[in-house]
Design a protein around this motif. Sequence first.
Motif, PDB file in Angstrom:
ATOM      1  N   MET A   1      46.207  53.443  53.088  1.00 49.25           N
ATOM      2  CA  MET A   1      46.878  52.692  52.013  1.00 49.25           C
ATOM      3  C   MET A   1      45.929  51.626  51.492  1.00 49.25           C
ATOM      4  N   SER A   2      45.746  51.585  50.178  1.00 50.41           N
ATOM      5  CA  SER A   2      44.859  50.586  49.580  1.00 50.41           C
ATOM      6  C   SER A   2      45.638  49.314  49.259  1.00 50.41           C
ATOM      7  N   LEU A   3      44.998  48.173  49.467  1.00 45.83           N
ATOM      8  CA  LEU A   3      45.630  46.878  49.202  1.00 45.83           C
ATOM      9  C   LEU A   3      44.553  45.808  49.229  1.00 45.83           C
ATOM     10  N   SER A   4      44.667  44.822  48.330  1.00 49.92           N
ATOM     11  CA  SER A   4      43.750  43.689  48.314  1.00 49.92           C
ATOM     12  C   SER A   4      44.540  42.402  48.111  1.00 49.92           C
ATOM     13  N   LEU A   5      44.180  41.367  48.854  1.00 54.36           N
ATOM     14  CA  LEU A   5      44.808  40.058  48.660  1.00 54.36           C
ATOM     15  C   LEU A   5      44.585  39.554  47.241  1.00 54.36           C
ATOM     16  N   ALA A   6      43.507  40.017  46.586  1.00 50.59           N
ATOM     17  CA  ALA A   6      43.235  39.602  45.208  1.00 50.59           C
ATOM     18  C   ALA A   6      44.330  40.043  44.248  1.00 50.59           C
ATOM     19  N   CYS A   7      45.133  41.033  44.643  1.00 53.21           N
ATOM     20  CA  CYS A   7      46.194  41.508  43.748  1.00 53.21           C
ATOM     21  C   CYS A   7      47.240  40.423  43.500  1.00 53.21           C
ATOM     22  N   ARG A  51      28.422  42.928  48.860  1.00 53.67           N
ATOM     23  CA  ARG A  51      29.046  44.238  48.844  1.00 53.67           C
ATOM     24  C   ARG A  51      30.379  44.201  49.599  1.00 53.67           C
ATOM     25  N   PRO A  52      31.268  45.176  49.345  1.00 59.72           N
ATOM     26  CA  PRO A  52      32.547  45.207  50.050  1.00 59.72           C
ATOM     27  C   PRO A  52      32.359  45.139  51.568  1.00 59.72           C
ATOM     28  N   GLY A  53      33.139  44.278  52.190  1.00 59.13           N
ATOM     29  CA  GLY A  53      33.060  44.097  53.631  1.00 59.13           C
ATOM     30  C   GLY A  53      32.128  42.993  54.068  1.00 59.13           C
ATOM     31  N   ASP A  54      31.224  42.538  53.185  1.00 61.87           N
ATOM     32  CA  ASP A  54      30.348  41.410  53.523  1.00 61.87           C
ATOM     33  C   ASP A  54      31.178  40.143  53.730  1.00 61.87           C
ATOM     34  N   ALA A  76      35.531  40.885  44.675  1.00 57.39           N
ATOM     35  CA  ALA A  76      34.301  41.645  44.892  1.00 57.39           C
ATOM     36  C   ALA A  76      34.396  42.546  46.127  1.00 57.39           C
ATOM     37  N   GLY A  77      35.517  42.445  46.862  1.00 55.91           N
ATOM     38  CA  GLY A  77      35.716  43.285  48.038  1.00 55.91           C
ATOM     39  C   GLY A  77      35.179  42.691  49.323  1.00 55.91           C
ATOM     40  N   ALA A  78      34.706  41.444  49.258  1.00 58.63           N
ATOM     41  CA  ALA A  78      34.138  40.798  50.439  1.00 58.63           C
ATOM     42  C   ALA A  78      35.216  40.025  51.204  1.00 58.63           C
ATOM     43  N   VAL A  79      34.805  39.460  52.336  1.00 66.22           N
ATOM     44  CA  VAL A  79      35.707  38.729  53.226  1.00 66.22           C
ATOM     45  C   VAL A  79      35.413  37.245  53.097  1.00 66.22           C
ATOM     46  N   VAL A  80      36.451  36.431  52.893  1.00 63.24           N
ATOM     47  CA  VAL A  80      36.273  34.982  52.748  1.00 63.24           C
ATOM     48  C   VAL A  80      36.245  34.332  54.127  1.00 63.24           C
ATOM     49  N   GLY A 144      26.834  34.825  34.148  1.00 65.09           N
ATOM     50  CA  GLY A 144      26.636  34.874  32.703  1.00 65.09           C
ATOM     51  C   GLY A 144      25.684  35.970  32.254  1.00 65.09           C
ATOM     52  N   ARG A 145      24.932  36.527  33.191  1.00 66.47           N
ATOM     53  CA  ARG A 145      23.955  37.565  32.834  1.00 66.47           C
ATOM     54  C   ARG A 145      24.522  38.973  32.936  1.00 66.47           C
ATOM     55  N   VAL A 146      25.760  39.098  33.464  1.00 72.31           N
ATOM     56  CA  VAL A 146      26.349  40.434  33.640  1.00 72.31           C
ATOM     57  C   VAL A 146      27.775  40.443  33.115  1.00 72.31           C
ATOM     58  N   SER A 147      28.315  41.622  32.927  1.00 74.13           N
ATOM     59  CA  SER A 147      29.693  41.755  32.453  1.00 74.13           C
ATOM     60  C   SER A 147      30.666  41.516  33.604  1.00 74.13           C
ATOM     61  N   PRO A 148      31.814  40.904  33.323  1.00 73.89           N
ATOM     62  CA  PRO A 148      32.816  40.694  34.375  1.00 73.89           C
ATOM     63  C   PRO A 148      33.288  42.023  34.957  1.00 73.89           C
ATOM     64  N   LEU A 149      33.731  42.001  36.208  1.00 76.54           N
ATOM     65  CA  LEU A 149      34.332  43.195  36.777  1.00 76.54           C
ATOM     66  C   LEU A 149      35.601  43.537  36.004  1.00 76.54           C
ATOM     67  N   ALA A 150      35.811  44.822  35.763  1.00 77.20           N
ATOM     68  CA  ALA A 150      36.996  45.233  35.010  1.00 77.20           C
ATOM     69  C   ALA A 150      38.275  44.982  35.809  1.00 77.20           C
ATOM     70  N   THR A 151      38.181  45.126  37.113  1.00 74.02           N
ATOM     71  CA  THR A 151      39.347  44.928  37.974  1.00 74.02           C
ATOM     72  C   THR A 151      38.857  44.616  39.375  1.00 74.02           C
ATOM     73  N   LEU A 152      39.780  44.432  40.299  1.00 73.15           N
ATOM     74  CA  LEU A 152      39.407  44.111  41.674  1.00 73.15           C
ATOM     75  C   LEU A 152      38.892  45.336  42.415  1.00 73.15           C
ATOM     76  N   CYS A 153      38.086  45.084  43.441  1.00 74.46           N
ATOM     77  CA  CYS A 153      37.633  46.156  44.317  1.00 74.46           C
ATOM     78  C   CYS A 153      38.708  46.358  45.377  1.00 74.46           C
ATOM     79  N   THR A 154      39.370  47.475  45.353  1.00 71.02           N
ATOM     80  CA  THR A 154      40.469  47.671  46.285  1.00 71.02           C
ATOM     81  C   THR A 154      39.949  47.926  47.691  1.00 71.02           C
TER      82      THR A 154
END
Length: 548
Positions: A1-7, A51-54, A76-80, A144-154
């Motif tokens: 099951m996919s889930l992110s606290l960012a949701c 990267r995700p999981g970092d 970004a899929g990382a851990v705080v 500012g040098r890159v485009s924003p992420l379209a959505t969260l990394c699940t």
Amino acid sequence: MSLSLACILAEAARTHPDRVAVIDDAVRLTYAELWAEVRSLAAGLRELGVRPGDRVALMAANSADFPRAYFAVLTAGAVVVPVHLLLAPQEIAHVLRDSGSTLLLSDRALAPAAVRGGAALDLPVVTVGAPEGDGPPRLEDVAGRVSPLATLCTRSAEDPAVILYTSGTTGTPKGAVLSQLNLVMNATVNAYDANDTRQVDVVMGCLPLFHAFGQTVAMNTAFRVGATLVLMRRFEPVAALELMVEHHVTIFHGVPTMYVALLAAARTLPRAALPSLRLSVSGGASLPSAVLEQFEQRFETTVYEGYGLSETSPTATTNQPRMGTRPGTVGHPIWGVEVEIARHDVLGSIELLPTGELGEIVIRGHNVFLGYHNRPEATAEAVVDGWFRSGDLGTKDADGFITVVDRTKDVIIRGGFNVYPSEVEDALMRHPGIRQVAVIGLPHPRHGEEVCAVVVAADPAAPPTAAQLVEWATDRIGRHKYPRLVELVSELPLGPSGKVLKRELRRRYAAAESESGAGESDSSEPGAPAAGEAAAVASGEQTRPHGG
């Protein structure tokens, strides 16, 4: 099951885009604006190699930069890995090293401390917030040098979301690993089942956001329903009252020391100068009944006392509007969580006790953490037969209300009798001359431990005497419980979340008592204090140095 606290933030931005999410001094961010900034910062983190999981460590005060950075890491899929803001550089280094953090994210004001903490590990430091001269690179500039992420990394529901480091009261701090599901569920249940938070509410955010209470119960719960969070960088009672009135705050979350301070600040103010609080929540430590009663009367609100730990996301039980309140208790288990009382002297298994018996509070459910980071043995000791052992002593009555008696490590054993500091504190807090009190056990050559009350007077110019406080206590609690030692201080040592640091008090006064021998009496036990004993504590009040 996919889930992110960012949701939690993503969904609030989708359903309540124009609602104000955060108020920070002059800064007001709607949910749409906050989510757009978060996705941009998340892209900046990706550009820096996250990267995700970092694991990404975060040092930020209670400003808009905290939720911006916190949710950027999650998106970004990382851990705080929130860092306690009062740690010394070597303690910061321990958290960074133990967690395996690959980056340290800091607000601009804390950048110097972040750089010192990360220096030993040669860890890159990046800041968030408005530019303030020279310093580490800014995440906004990278973003500012890159485009924003379209959505969260699940992520998977069981993937780590946050690692909270314990205060280290019994040794080196351990990282409690909380999953995406742990934290999404705790915010959801707090909002919809336990506390009845509503979209129209304005929530006071004066608890430190790096701590579980402020992070989940205030910030994440507010965002879960689309409420507004008013941030305060450092709690100061008069300023807090003014801020609550200015922004029409309806929900206050605090620890007991905050309630005591707000009561003191409100005494000379007219009712119109006080906020209209629909909901007040207390946690972090036991709230003395006298303080609860006075606060409810002065602020014309109901205080809902709850209980939890970092390892339980944090909320485990709370007095709940739909189930009624019972002062002196921490209410019922939250939805989907079981809380029982077990034998505390049986370590290898969980043996539940009958209703009403005293034992260790044990918890199981969606709120229980994944374990301690890289500490399998500590995890195995803490989670037994599927139950988390809290280390707290308590009871559960026939109506299901839980009462926390004390931490097992704070229980005083005097002459073979157990003395629970919270019970003594509750009795002393009803004395009109006391503003705050902490009761601790100090080593004693005859009784094993002696009961000591460390007191902050309501009126420093006319404090009660030690003899008066001893007499007050002997009229209200058992003869084996009352404090033979009384220390008057200007203030109690507090941790960043407002908890009284009893370990510091024990360290401070244990040496003083062993040198002075105060309170040593030859009277039989149990019994009333001998005249010489009362004189000793009264004399000690005047002659020993008392630090704040």
